[in-house]
Design a protein around this motif. Sequence first.
Motif, mmCIF file in Angstrom:
data_model
loop_
_atom_site.group_PDB
_atom_site.id
_atom_site.type_symbol
_atom_site.label_atom_id
_atom_site.label_comp_id
_atom_site.label_asym_id
_atom_site.label_seq_id
_atom_site.Cartn_x
_atom_site.Cartn_y
_atom_site.Cartn_z
ATOM 1 N N ARG A 35 0.755 -1.160 0.114
ATOM 2 C CA ARG A 35 -0.045 -0.044 -0.293
ATOM 3 C C ARG A 35 1.047 1.248 -0.178
ATOM 4 N NH1 ARG A 35 -5.437 -0.400 1.060
ATOM 5 N NH2 ARG A 35 -6.224 -2.511 0.692
ATOM 6 N N ILE A 36 0.745 2.049 -0.948
ATOM 7 C CA ILE A 36 1.472 3.271 -1.068
ATOM 8 C C ILE A 36 0.967 4.469 -0.927
ATOM 9 C CG2 ILE A 36 3.301 4.345 -2.725
ATOM 10 C CD1 ILE A 36 4.190 1.640 -1.822
ATOM 11 N N TYR A 37 1.376 5.156 -0.223
ATOM 12 C CA TYR A 37 0.904 6.796 -0.114
ATOM 13 C C TYR A 37 2.034 7.665 -0.305
ATOM 14 C CZ TYR A 37 -2.112 4.135 2.874
ATOM 15 O OH TYR A 37 -3.151 3.062 3.307
ATOM 16 N N VAL A 38 1.693 8.749 -0.964
ATOM 17 C CA VAL A 38 2.626 9.755 -1.203
ATOM 18 C C VAL A 38 2.505 11.240 -1.014
ATOM 19 C CG1 VAL A 38 4.263 10.593 -3.198
ATOM 20 C CG2 VAL A 38 3.700 8.320 -3.205
ATOM 21 N N VAL A 39 3.102 11.792 -0.258
ATOM 22 C CA VAL A 39 2.823 13.305 -0.141
ATOM 23 C C VAL A 39 4.106 14.030 -0.691
ATOM 24 C CG1 VAL A 39 2.376 14.957 1.919
ATOM 25 C CG2 VAL A 39 2.041 12.684 2.507
ATOM 26 N N VAL A 40 3.547 15.159 -1.495
ATOM 27 C CA VAL A 40 4.335 15.484 -2.556
ATOM 28 C C VAL A 40 4.701 16.939 -1.841
ATOM 29 C CG1 VAL A 40 4.877 16.300 -4.672
ATOM 30 C CG2 VAL A 40 3.291 14.518 -4.232
ATOM 31 N N ALA A 96 -7.542 10.432 2.645
ATOM 32 C CA ALA A 96 -6.362 9.451 2.173
ATOM 33 C C ALA A 96 -6.151 8.046 2.497
ATOM 34 C CB ALA A 96 -4.989 10.169 2.707
ATOM 35 N N ALA A 97 -6.741 7.676 3.553
ATOM 36 C CA ALA A 97 -6.537 6.610 4.353
ATOM 37 C C ALA A 97 -7.727 5.716 3.741
ATOM 38 C CB ALA A 97 -6.827 6.558 5.958
ATOM 39 N N GLN A 98 -8.989 6.278 3.361
ATOM 40 C CA GLN A 98 -10.121 5.351 2.678
ATOM 41 C C GLN A 98 -10.011 5.366 1.205
ATOM 42 O OE1 GLN A 98 -13.291 8.391 3.779
ATOM 43 N NE2 GLN A 98 -13.834 7.248 5.694
ATOM 44 N N LEU A 123 2.113 12.400 10.051
ATOM 45 C CA LEU A 123 0.733 12.184 10.510
ATOM 46 C C LEU A 123 0.029 11.051 9.618
ATOM 47 C CD1 LEU A 123 0.028 15.903 11.120
ATOM 48 C CD2 LEU A 123 -0.035 14.013 12.993
ATOM 49 N N LEU A 124 0.316 11.093 8.377
ATOM 50 C CA LEU A 124 -0.491 10.188 7.628
ATOM 51 C C LEU A 124 0.077 8.765 8.023
ATOM 52 C CD1 LEU A 124 -2.542 9.424 5.428
ATOM 53 C CD2 LEU A 124 -0.650 9.827 3.559
ATOM 54 N N ALA A 125 1.567 8.693 8.114
ATOM 55 C CA ALA A 125 2.100 7.102 8.387
ATOM 56 C C ALA A 125 1.415 6.824 9.749
ATOM 57 C CB ALA A 125 3.416 7.425 8.309
ATOM 58 N N GLU A 126 1.333 7.731 10.770
ATOM 59 C CA GLU A 126 0.903 7.452 12.212
ATOM 60 C C GLU A 126 -0.714 7.004 11.970
ATOM 61 O OE1 GLU A 126 -0.140 10.677 15.025
ATOM 62 O OE2 GLU A 126 1.518 9.777 16.260
ATOM 63 N N LEU A 127 -1.462 7.658 11.200
ATOM 64 C CA LEU A 127 -2.872 7.225 10.800
ATOM 65 C C LEU A 127 -3.121 5.967 10.632
ATOM 66 C CD1 LEU A 127 -5.965 8.526 11.306
ATOM 67 C CD2 LEU A 127 -5.556 9.232 8.916
ATOM 68 N N ALA A 186 9.104 15.420 12.964
ATOM 69 C CA ALA A 186 9.995 14.812 14.026
ATOM 70 C C ALA A 186 9.372 14.282 15.547
ATOM 71 C CB ALA A 186 11.221 15.583 14.390
ATOM 72 N N LYS A 187 8.551 15.360 16.123
ATOM 73 C CA LYS A 187 7.594 14.753 17.167
ATOM 74 C C LYS A 187 6.918 13.772 16.931
ATOM 75 C CE LYS A 187 7.919 16.433 20.786
ATOM 76 N NZ LYS A 187 8.905 16.167 21.989
ATOM 77 N N ILE A 188 6.068 13.550 15.836
ATOM 78 C CA ILE A 188 5.284 12.646 15.361
ATOM 79 C C ILE A 188 6.074 11.300 15.314
ATOM 80 C CG2 ILE A 188 3.621 11.917 13.817
ATOM 81 C CD1 ILE A 188 2.568 14.469 15.356
ATOM 82 N N ILE A 189 7.044 11.283 14.488
ATOM 83 C CA ILE A 189 7.779 10.021 14.536
ATOM 84 C C ILE A 189 8.395 9.532 16.033
ATOM 85 C CG2 ILE A 189 10.455 9.301 13.590
ATOM 86 C CD1 ILE A 189 10.002 11.574 11.194
#
Length: 223
Positions: A35-40, A96-98, A123-127, A186-189
């Motif tokens: 599953r691939i998500y890309v934030v540009v 994005a998740a949906q 944030l997307l990676a976390e979600l 960095a804080k989310i990571i």
Amino acid sequence: MKIVYSLGGSLLADQDRDGLLRYANELKELAKEHRIYVVVGGGRYARKYIEKARDLKVSEAFCDMIGINISKVNAILLMAALGDDAAMLPEDYFEAAQTSAPGKVVVMGGVALGQTTDAVSALLAELVKADRLVIATNVDGVFSADPNVDPSAKKYDHMTPKKLVQIAMMTEMKAGSKSAIDPLAAKIIERSSIPTAVVNGRELENLKRGAMGGHQGTEIRSK
Ligand code: UTP
């Protein structure tokens, strides 16, 4: 595997047709199995437009708005190269998740003022509970100083999220600033211990290596 990519705007905006198709094909290949998500990101066009707006004495938040919209334009350009394999452009994280589906690449740009697309990708990676976050930029990883300015800057091969936060806190937070890593990202990571690689996205193979291992960038993980 679920993989979220942060793709620096400068990586895409400078590409011709063939270059854009190379990035798109690499992502399509990965989407066959993952599953691939890309934030540009916004890249130099965002910085150029932000400069013009700043000359007109608008606020930093106004400049952020410009950056967000240019990053969306870059996202749409990548979608053009992906063709039918691009999912519908999501407006926010939940969309994005949906919209994620097997074989489809989810592409998005910025979403909120006062941050960069690195934060969006974290944030997307976390979600979506991503297995890997790959920050593909135009330098070789995280450095002790900006390698384009300071030739004695040292690249970190590994670092803890805590160290990443320390480095991120030293960076300037102006719209369009060329920061190594956004403090929010960095804080989310750190808070979700997201396994992260920062790699040079100019080398296409690093997209795969950043996710699967064997990259020469900076690996961020808790000890
Ligand atoms: P980028 O994410 O492109 O910044 O956002 P960057 O770190 O310079 O990345 P590169 O150069 O593409 O690798 C550009 C600007 O857009 C605004 C910020 O002002 C940011 O500096 N922005 C972007 C936001 O305000 N919110 C977002 O969610 C994304």
